[in-house]
Design a protein around this motif. Structure first.
Motif, PDB file in Angstrom:
ATOM      1  N   ALA A   1      -0.377  26.966   8.930  1.00 49.98           N
ATOM      2  CA  ALA A   1       0.580  27.167   7.594  1.00 49.98           C
ATOM      3  C   ALA A   1       0.262  26.315   6.213  1.00 49.98           C
ATOM      4  N   ALA A   2      -0.418  24.666   6.769  1.00 46.94           N
ATOM      5  CA  ALA A   2      -0.251  24.028   5.633  1.00 46.94           C
ATOM      6  C   ALA A   2      -1.564  24.760   5.792  1.00 46.94           C
ATOM      7  N   GLU A   3      -2.466  24.583   6.034  1.00 42.38           N
ATOM      8  CA  GLU A   3      -3.908  24.542   5.824  1.00 42.38           C
ATOM      9  C   GLU A   3      -4.032  25.685   5.098  1.00 42.38           C
ATOM     10  N   LYS A   4      -3.549  26.998   4.865  1.00 42.83           N
ATOM     11  CA  LYS A   4      -4.064  28.515   4.824  1.00 42.83           C
ATOM     12  C   LYS A   4      -3.334  27.553   3.303  1.00 42.83           C
ATOM     13  N   ALA A   5      -2.503  27.023   2.962  1.00 46.80           N
ATOM     14  CA  ALA A   5      -1.569  26.539   1.368  1.00 46.80           C
ATOM     15  C   ALA A   5      -2.613  26.271   0.447  1.00 46.80           C
ATOM     16  N   GLY A   6      -4.095  25.055   1.559  1.00 42.14           N
ATOM     17  CA  GLY A   6      -4.197  24.677   1.339  1.00 42.14           C
ATOM     18  C   GLY A   6      -3.889  22.717   1.413  1.00 42.14           C
TER      19      GLY A   6
ATOM     20  N   ALA B   1      -4.541  19.426   3.984  1.00 44.06           N
ATOM     21  CA  ALA B   1      -4.959  18.978   5.371  1.00 44.06           C
ATOM     22  C   ALA B   1      -4.267  18.560   5.931  1.00 44.06           C
ATOM     23  N   ALA B   2      -4.068  19.407   6.883  1.00 41.99           N
ATOM     24  CA  ALA B   2      -3.031  18.677   8.243  1.00 41.99           C
ATOM     25  C   ALA B   2      -3.712  18.080   9.590  1.00 41.99           C
ATOM     26  N   ARG B   3      -2.550  16.987   9.968  1.00 45.45           N
ATOM     27  CA  ARG B   3      -2.741  15.959  11.083  1.00 45.45           C
ATOM     28  C   ARG B   3      -1.557  16.938  11.840  1.00 45.45           C
TER      29      ARG B   3
END
Length: 205
Positions: free
Chosen positions: A25-30, A32-34
Motif C-alpha cells: 500500500a505504501a508503494e501504491k501511494a507513491g 519507497a518501502a522496505r
C-alpha cells in the motif's frame, strides 16, 4: 519520495501478511518501502514444536532482517508484532532496544510512526500491544498516526480498532481477513499521506 520501513515479527504468518499489505500500500501511494523482519530469538526446538511456526520461518528466510539503517532511512516507521500476554513479542522488543544510539542522536524524532498486531482471540490484547509499541514512539519523539475511524473500512465487523490494524489468528490457524488487510492498507496509506503533508509544510516554512 517518502521512505517507509515496515518492520515486524511474525511467528505463524498473520503479522507477516499484514506487513506485506502495508508495504504494498505504501508503494501504491507513491512511497519507497522496505519490508523487514526482525531476528528470530526462539530456540529451534520451540519453533519445530509448532508446524505453522516452522513453516512460516522457513518460507520467509529471504525477507531481509531489519537494521538500524532502515530506521534512519525511513520517514515512516510501521512496527508490527503479535501479542504476548498483551505485550509485543520479545523479538521486536529486542530490536527496539538496539535503537538507543539513533535516539540519542535525535535521528528518530519527527518520523511518522504507527503499529499493528495479531492476537489469538478477539480480546487477546490487540489494543494493549499496540499501545505498548506506541510507547516507543513517544520516547523517540515520533509523530504517531493511528487509523482512527477515518475510513469506512474501520467499521467492518472484523476491524473496529482505531489504534492500529489487527487480525485474530485463532491460535495460528486463521489468516487475516480481506477487511483486516484493507484496514492495514488504509493505515499505511494514511501514514504516507501525512508524512508527505508534513514534508510539504516544512518545505514551505
Amino acid at each position: 519520495m517518502t521512505n517507509v520501513a515496515v518492520i515486524y515479527y511474525s511467528s505463524t504468518g498473520q503479522v507477516h501478511e499484514l506487513a506485506v499489505a502495508a508495504a504494498e500500500a505504501a508503494e501504491k501511494a507513491g512511497a519507497a518501502a522496505r519490508l523487514r523482519r526482525v531476528a528470530e530469538l526462539a530456540p529451534e526446538e520451540a519453533i519445530r514444536s509448532n508446524p505453522e511456526w516452522a513453516a512460516h520461518r522457513d518460507a520467509t528466510r529471504d525477507v531481509e532482517e531489519a537494521r538500524l539503517e532502515d530506521l534512519e532511512w525511513a520517514d515512516v516507521v510501521l512496527l508490527g508484532s503479535p501479542t504476548r500476554y498483551g505485550l509485543p513479542a520479545a523479538q521486536i522488543k529486542q530490536f527496539i532496544d538496539t535503537t538507543g544510539g539513533l535516539w540519542a542522536q535525535g535521528k528518530l524524532a519527527g518520523k511518522v510512526a504507527s503499529s499493528f498486531t495479531s492476537t489469538s482471540t478477539v480480546h487477546g490484547g490487540q489494543e494493549s500491544t499496540i499501545l505498548a509499541l506506541n510507547n516507543t514512539f513517544y520516547h523517540w519523539g515520533a509523530i504517531i498516526v493511528p487509523p482512527g475511524y477515518a475510513d469506512p473500512v474501520q467499521f467492518a465487523p472484523t476491524n473496529g480498532n482505531p489504534y492500529g490494524a489487527g487480525s485474530v489468528s485463532a491460535n495460528g490457524t486463521a489468516r487475516p481477513t480481506e477487511d483486516n488487510l484493507a484496514a492495514m492498507r488504509f493505515q499505511a496509506t494514511r501514514c504516507v499521506q501525512i508524512a508527505a503533508a508534513l514534508r510539504r509544510g516544512a518545505d514551505a516554512a
